[in-house]
Design a protein around this motif. Sequence first.
Motif, mmCIF file in Angstrom:
data_model
loop_
_atom_site.group_PDB
_atom_site.id
_atom_site.type_symbol
_atom_site.label_atom_id
_atom_site.label_comp_id
_atom_site.label_asym_id
_atom_site.label_seq_id
_atom_site.Cartn_x
_atom_site.Cartn_y
_atom_site.Cartn_z
ATOM 1 N N THR A 1 -7.516 -3.787 4.437
ATOM 2 C CA THR A 1 -6.253 -3.066 4.327
ATOM 3 C C THR A 1 -5.610 -2.872 5.698
ATOM 4 N N VAL B 1 -9.567 3.594 7.308
ATOM 5 C CA VAL B 1 -9.027 2.585 6.396
ATOM 6 C C VAL B 1 -9.893 1.328 6.490
ATOM 7 N N THR C 1 -1.332 5.632 3.222
ATOM 8 C CA THR C 1 -2.359 4.720 3.744
ATOM 9 C C THR C 1 -1.935 4.145 5.098
ATOM 10 N N ARG D 1 -2.445 6.848 7.663
ATOM 11 C CA ARG D 1 -3.854 6.980 8.059
ATOM 12 C C ARG D 1 -4.279 5.824 8.950
ATOM 13 N N VAL E 1 0.853 -1.195 0.000
ATOM 14 C CA VAL E 1 0.000 0.000 0.000
ATOM 15 C C VAL E 1 0.879 1.233 0.000
#
Length: 349
Positions: free
Chosen positions: A39, A35, A24, A27, A20
């Motif tokens: 993930t 998210v 990301t 976050r 990723v």
Amino acid sequence: MPVEEQSGPLMADVARLAGVAISTVSRALANPGRVNEKTRRKIDAAAKQLGYTPNAMARSLRVGKSNIIMIILPGSLYYGVSQIIPQVLQSINKALIQNDYNLMIANLDRDVESERHILDLAFGGTVRGAIILSSKLPEVDGRSLANASLPIVSLLLDMSDVGLPSVVTNDREAVREVTAHLIRLGHRRFLYLAGPKGNYHDVERYSGVIEALKEAGLSESAVVRSGGNLDYQQGFDIGVQAAGDFADLADKPSAVIATSDDMAISFMSRMQRLGLTIPGDLSIVSFDGSPVCAFCSPPLSTIEQPVEEMGQAAVALLLAAIGRSEQKPKMRNVIRSRFIQRESMTAPT
């Protein structure tokens, strides 16, 4: 791109292993709710595999806000059987975690170096707020915590007179009610086991005894004070000293009011060693409400402090100040203690 100041695995390594973007990962660590679950699990698994630990302090400072609350202790954590300080810490920590804050214990002593360290944390922007337990504000090198522009709440010590929101229990009222109960049982002579002279808790609790005596038409001479020269951390020693004082009294009291469980337990042990029975020869009541009191022989009557509620209240006040609540905080917040009567008290024979 997020910047990290740490050794070991980096956020970029986690992103590469999870497949990723670095943003990301950032976050997911800062706000997992932004998210998706799949993930987030990949990122979590990659972080664990690499042994990655995010630098939470650096991240919070980058956005100009620390999520660390400093707790300032009165000194050593050791309080004998009394678990008041550890219980308060546990309550505060739980409430802070629920609100996405972390707890930092700023000191284990109150010497000059510890005071300086506390003030460095406050003035350096490392912490977002402070809760001070049962002690005065640190002052050293011309600096005072009061001038650090930091939200502060006092816990277990009333500092509302200097404009500091305070969470306390009803020390004076609780001891007054217990003393009045002893008087109703027929007791007329008392021994009071004191904390350090001038200490807030000792002043409040002894005042409760005197008020109950006056309300019952008894003079202050009905109570003999023992102690006053040792800290509460030395409660066992205070109880031992009081046993010696009791033995020297010509007119023996029939009831003992101890201002901590430690004092009461060591005093009771010495009395029993001398052949006295509790409560047959002597009734005893203490203050704090340590769980061990229920397992003493006989079980010890005690005034139980509402430590969990007080910890929660202190955190609520502090977070309201951090959030710059428009509502003016109540300066003196009193949470009542609970009297637990057990077999250590009875009418005098």
